[in-house]
Design a protein around this motif. Structure first.
Motif, PDB file in Angstrom:
ATOM      1  N   LYS A 199     -11.390  10.092  -1.096  1.00  0.00           N
ATOM      2  CA  LYS A 199     -10.760  10.276   0.218  1.00  0.00           C
ATOM      3  C   LYS A 199     -10.756  11.744   0.638  1.00  0.00           C
ATOM      4  N   SER A 200     -10.227  12.580  -0.239  1.00  0.00           N
ATOM      5  CA  SER A 200     -10.118  14.007   0.111  1.00  0.00           C
ATOM      6  C   SER A 200     -11.490  14.649   0.243  1.00  0.00           C
TER       7      SER A 200
ATOM      8  N   ALA B 196      -6.015  10.053   5.571  1.00  0.00           N
ATOM      9  CA  ALA B 196      -6.044   9.502   4.214  1.00  0.00           C
ATOM     10  C   ALA B 196      -4.626   9.348   3.713  1.00  0.00           C
ATOM     11  N   SER B 197      -4.339   8.219   3.079  1.00  0.00           N
ATOM     12  CA  SER B 197      -2.997   8.029   2.546  1.00  0.00           C
ATOM     13  C   SER B 197      -2.992   6.923   1.494  1.00  0.00           C
TER      14      SER B 197
ATOM     15  N   ASP C  83      -4.763  14.711   5.573  1.00  0.00           N
ATOM     16  CA  ASP C  83      -4.635  14.159   4.229  1.00  0.00           C
ATOM     17  C   ASP C  83      -3.150  13.929   3.973  1.00  0.00           C
ATOM     18  N   GLU C  84      -2.740  12.715   3.986  1.00  0.00           N
ATOM     19  CA  GLU C  84      -1.319  12.330   3.917  1.00  0.00           C
ATOM     20  C   GLU C  84      -0.568  12.819   5.165  1.00  0.00           C
TER      21      GLU C  84
ATOM     22  N   LYS D 175       1.289   0.808   4.641  1.00  0.00           N
ATOM     23  CA  LYS D 175       2.102   0.539   5.843  1.00  0.00           C
ATOM     24  C   LYS D 175       1.894   1.614   6.890  1.00  0.00           C
ATOM     25  N   LEU D 176       1.906   2.840   6.425  1.00  0.00           N
ATOM     26  CA  LEU D 176       1.718   3.978   7.327  1.00  0.00           C
ATOM     27  C   LEU D 176       0.373   3.868   8.028  1.00  0.00           C
ATOM     28  N   LEU D 177      -0.647   3.528   7.261  1.00  0.00           N
ATOM     29  CA  LEU D 177      -1.980   3.428   7.838  1.00  0.00           C
ATOM     30  C   LEU D 177      -2.056   2.257   8.814  1.00  0.00           C
TER      31      LEU D 177
END
Lengths: 237, 267
Positions: free
Chosen positions: A72-73, A209-210, A178-179, A214-216
């Motif tokens: 991801k990063s 990216a996370s 990122d987050e 839920k957040l996504l």
């Protein structure tokens, strides 16, 4: 039109010296004789991204999901321009705001104002644009007279307000994050979330990216599942 | 932005040109380096000037005596020599760290890599300008010749700066990849300080002046030192430094176009 299109992106990280420093390898080589040692170059490669292909268009909100080390990063850094893929093509159009490490370039001995100018300069802004943004940025931080003190005197909560205010001050077509960023105490955090949300809403493309599904789900319309550097699934929400 | 269609060479050239265009960034970073180093000291960058000044005041008369030179002329010579050498020495030494020190920026942003080279050059130019104060003091105490040739110092500096760009890119790359090189360079420079005619003159070698003449660092020192003392440098010196600039730039360009994209991975 802002867009990102990637074809067969491959990113390898060379780890120099790892093979020769490893006692296990040295011992194994001596046990198996000289044949292996000959082709054991002093170079270990970690394939961080393996043949990624995707199209991201205007209005897309991409969530990157995957375990630690899934790439991801690395993908975000490639999009931010830090790493160039070793093969494959990447086409990007639109201004990019990278929120990957917003405190990059901050200087503890310099005061708040100086740090704001430095970070704005690194973002490519000229003195006039910085002068124009300055009142709004300083007001948002609510740091008042602290801004003329060296940054090292700030508490960590106060410290983060400065880069956050700068990073969210300029709108961009493509935002990389990122987050989810969160800063400050309860009252400030609310204000900060509203400001971040506004910036993300005005962006044409968001790549976030996370680990928090839920957040996504609440922020994205497409989820990219990454596993060991492969893009295994694109889930449309 | 298309990534693959553009040739590596034009990407390298573009990096070098657009990096220079980002002068707002490299001047800021260069100043920041100096401010950071001296933030809470009262004299700031003048500390370097003072230490160079002390060296001139100490070595000038002593070595003048040792070499049987008239003190006044020799002190000015040592002052100009040391100022020129410190600039060259610092640029070469700092070149080893250009990319290593900028790791955070390089991995996270799409700024041209040459920006970090210009930053190092700028930082050392600022120190050089501070150091010129020593020459001014020497001039006031024991006046030396100032002539039209003094203006050649600008040309000399310009040539040095052109060389610094390729040296910065080349050493920056090599040192990012092979971490032993900074140590090697540092010790070589230490020896070079004594082998290069800095506080002695090539004439003192008599028949063996070639020892000085084959050393490109000597010519680099000459094109800055001599104009500062109101004399031009020899045509040979100008020629050698220009030649080194051309050859070095070509070599660096071929290496930089090949490995530019790899540098981030080496850090």
């Amino acid at each position: 039109m802002a867009h990102i299109s990637a074809k067969n992106l491959i990113v390898d990280f060379p780890i120099y010296g790892a093979a020769s420093r490893s006692l296990k390898n040295t011992v194994l080589h001596s046990a198996t004789g000289g044949s292996l040692a000959k082709d054991s170059a002093d170079k270990v490669v970690v394939r961080a991204l393996n043949g990624l292909s995707f199209e991201i268009g205007e209005g897309d909100r991409i969530g990157l999901l995957g375990h630690n080390g899934s790439g991801k990063s690395t993908l975000l850094r490639v999009l931010a321009g830090g790493y160039e893929p070793i093969s494959g093509t990447l086409d990007m159009e639109g201004s990019v705001a990278s929120m990957l490490s917003i405190s990059l370039g901050m200087e503890g001995e310099a005061n708040g104002y100086e740090n704001i100018v430095m970070m704005c300069t690194l973002m490519g802004l000229g003195p006039k644009e910085i002068d124009k943004l300055m009142p709004e940025i300083t007001e948002f931080t609510e740091l008042g007279e602290f801004l003329s003190m060296p940054l090292r005197t700030y508490s960590s909560g106060m410290h983060m307000r400065v880069p956050f205010a700068v990073a969210t001050a300029v709108k961009a077509d493509i935002v990389l994050m990122d987050e989810w960023l969160s800063v400050g105490d309860e009252a400030f955090s609310k204000k900060a979330q509203a400001r971040l949300q506004e910036m993300l809403d005005s962006a044409k493309i968001l790549v976030l990216a996370s680990h928090d599904r839920k957040l996504l789900e609440s922020n994205c319309n497409r989820l990219f599942h990454l596993e060991h550097g492969h893009l295994v699934e694109i889930e449309n929400l | 932005m298309t990534t693959q269609v553009i040739s590596p060479l034009s990407k390298a050239l573009n990096d070098i040109a657009s990096g220079f265009g980002g002068h707002k960034i490299w001047t800021m970073l260069g100043w920041q380096d100096i401010k950071q180093r001296y933030r809470r000291s009262a004299l700031g960058p003048w500390w370097l000037t003072i230490s160079t000044g002390v060296m001139v005041a100490g070595m000038g008369p002593l070595y003048g005596r040792l070499f049987g030179q008239p003190t006044a002329g020799y002190v000015a010579f040592v002052a100009a020599s040391l100022i020129a050498w410190q600039l060259i020495n610092a640029i070469i030494n700092d070149s080893c760290q250009v990319f290593i020190a900028a790791e955070g920026h390089i991995k996270q942003t799409r700024l041209p890599l040459s920006i970090y080279v210009y930053r190092v050059i700028w930082r050392n130019m600022i120190i050089f300008i501070h150091n010129l104060a020593i020459l001014l003091i020497v001039y006031i105490l024991m006046p030396f010749e100032v002539s039209v040739s003094t203006l050649l110092a600008v040309a000399g500096l310009l040539l040095l700066l052109i060389n610094s760009v390729w040296i910065g890119l080349m050493l920056g790359m090599l040192c990012a990849r092979f971490r032993d090189i900074p140590q090697i360079i540092a010790s070589l420079l230490q020896i070079a300080f004594f082998l290069t005619p800095i506080f002695w003159k090539p004439e003192m070698l008599g028949r063996h002046q070639w020892i000085a003449q084959i050393n490109p660092l000597f010519h680099l020192v000459e094109i800055i030192r001599n104009p500062l003392l109101g004399k031009s440098a020899s045509l040979l010196s100008w020629g050698v430094v220009s030649g080194v600039a051309v050859i070095g730039s070509i070599a660096t360009l071929s290496l930089f176009s090949r490995f530019r994209a790899r540098i981030a991975y080496w850090l």
